[in-house]
Design a protein around this motif. Structure first.
Motif, mmCIF file in Angstrom:
data_model
loop_
_atom_site.group_PDB
_atom_site.id
_atom_site.type_symbol
_atom_site.label_atom_id
_atom_site.label_comp_id
_atom_site.label_asym_id
_atom_site.label_seq_id
_atom_site.Cartn_x
_atom_site.Cartn_y
_atom_site.Cartn_z
ATOM 1 N N VAL A 108 1.164 -1.327 0.075
ATOM 2 C CA VAL A 108 -0.182 -0.127 -0.030
ATOM 3 C C VAL A 108 0.694 1.297 -0.015
ATOM 4 O O VAL A 108 1.908 1.539 0.089
ATOM 5 C CB VAL A 108 -0.654 -0.099 1.114
ATOM 6 C CG1 VAL A 108 -1.164 1.154 1.150
ATOM 7 C CG2 VAL A 108 -1.850 -1.294 1.177
ATOM 8 N N TYR A 150 -2.649 -0.872 -3.357
ATOM 9 C CA TYR A 150 -2.599 0.922 -3.731
ATOM 10 C C TYR A 150 -2.050 1.382 -3.799
ATOM 11 O O TYR A 150 -1.163 1.957 -3.465
ATOM 12 C CB TYR A 150 -3.834 0.658 -2.406
ATOM 13 C CG TYR A 150 -4.760 2.069 -1.990
ATOM 14 C CD1 TYR A 150 -5.578 2.072 -2.365
ATOM 15 C CD2 TYR A 150 -3.934 2.934 -1.884
ATOM 16 C CE1 TYR A 150 -6.935 3.082 -1.886
ATOM 17 C CE2 TYR A 150 -4.855 4.396 -1.498
ATOM 18 C CZ TYR A 150 -6.577 4.493 -1.647
ATOM 19 O OH TYR A 150 -7.041 5.796 -1.617
ATOM 20 N N ILE A 208 -7.862 4.592 2.162
ATOM 21 C CA ILE A 208 -8.253 3.490 0.985
ATOM 22 C C ILE A 208 -9.835 3.100 1.285
ATOM 23 O O ILE A 208 -10.269 2.155 0.255
ATOM 24 C CB ILE A 208 -7.177 2.228 1.389
ATOM 25 C CG1 ILE A 208 -6.026 2.298 1.928
ATOM 26 C CG2 ILE A 208 -7.795 0.641 1.035
ATOM 27 C CD1 ILE A 208 -4.877 1.076 2.258
#
Length: 348
Positions: free
Chosen positions: A94, A237, A291
């Motif tokens: 991420v 992400y 997120i």
């Protein structure tokens, strides 16, 4: 304002004027080339992004703010640590900025407090606060107000802080003296262009968002183009590669706030485990996080792509078996977007 800003966790406060006419041609060319992809709102807003007084009538100055976001416990060799994560294909990565609290919430609240401090000093004034939330040319305003210069990756770079910071603005109806801009210091370096996994930086200062991993995993709602999926690796992400390789980020600063500390479970998790997150677990673990806005379906899409790339990389037997089993459990997912990316992953 600098003192008040630092008390609120900002690294720097600047002031820009509202005449951004010299940026209009570049903006329109970028849109005409379709580099904004499926971000239709970019085209819909058009030149309003470059005309602050049209967006908020009465605006005559823009107060800009910069806030560092590296977590407080970030090690000195953090760039090497982050590159190492990309070498462990069975783990999800991420983007650093998204591992803590949603920056929109943090900056907006603190910009409102800064506005209140100014109002206490000068009296009530017209204002509107923005944090990546409206048609605002954030990087352009930041550069014009001395926060840094536009790097070749299009992000703002500071000699004192690299690029690991958030930007925010307060549009005001006060005539304030503008801050002096700083000179650019990229020189002949093009490390960011060379390292981009999808070659989304098509030329210095020119980004084709349609190829950018951050766009594909966050902004893009549909299927990820099949030719780009193998290039995404284990990034689930966002993507930090152009920042990790940038020499100026050896000066990146740790945040003074606990808000951006890394949440447990969002990074370094096995892809097999992340595929098994139910929607309830996804919502619980991403509560208050940036997120959450992509939703569970897009989350599973992203993780499935990373899982397929991990299988193609030839993981050890146990990791491979866990990945295949987790993907099999998602083959009958009710959403066709998930099913398609899971099937692709299993075909790898």
């Amino acid at each position: 304002m600098q003192v008040w800003g630092r008390e609120l966790g900002f690294s720097q406060i600047g002031v820009a004027g509202v005449d951004l006419s010299s940026a209009e041609a570049g903006l329109m060319q970028w849109l005409a080339q379709g580099f904004h992809g499926s971000m239709d709102y970019m085209a819909a807003h058009g030149l309003r992004r470059a005309r602050p007084a049209e967006l908020v009538p009465g605006t005559v100055s823009v107060i800009t703010a910069r806030m560092d976001y590296l977590p407080r416990q970030t090690p000195a060799d953090w760039q090497a640590v982050e590159f190492d994560r990309l070498k462990r294909p069975a783990e999800g990565v991420v983007s650093v900025y998204a591992r803590g609290r949603d920056y929109h919430k943090v900056l907006r609240a603190r910009l409102q407090k800064l506005q209140s401090r100014i109002a206490d000093e000068v009296g009530p004034f017209g204002h509107r606060v923005f944090t990546d939330s409206a048609p605002v040319l954030e990087a352009e305003l930041a550069a014009r107000s001395g926060q840094g210069w536009r790097g070749k990756h299009t992000l703002v770079l500071s000699r004192e802080a690299g690029s690991m910071f958030f930007l925010g603005e307060i549009y005001v109806d006060l005539a304030l003296p503008a801050s002096a801009p700083v000179t650019a210091h990229c020189g002949s370096c093009q490390a960011c262009l060379d390292i981009c996994p999808t070659q989304a930086i098509v030329a210095p200062h020119r980004l084709d968002a349609r190829r950018c991993v951050s766009y594909l995993t966050i902004e893009h709602a549909g299927p990820i183009p099949s030719e780009l999926r193998p290039l995404i690796g284990n990034r689930i992400y966002g993507c930090d590669d152009c920042q990790l390789v940038c020499p100026w980020n050896k000066f990146a600063q740790r945040s003074a706030l606990p808000d951006f500390d890394e949440r447990e479970g969002l990074n370094g998790q096995s892809l097999a485990r992340l595929l098994d997150w139910t929607e309830d677990e996804f919502l619980r673990r991403t509560e208050g996080s940036a997120i959450r806005r992509i939703g569970h379906v897009r989350w599973l899409r992203n993780v499935a792509v990373a899982a397929g790339n991990a299988l193609a990389a030839g993981p050890d037997a146990a990791a491979g078996a866990a990945l295949r089993a987790a993907l099999q459990r998602r083959l009958e997912h009710p959403d066709p977007l998930v099913r398609e990316h899971v099937a692709w992953a299993l075909s790898r």
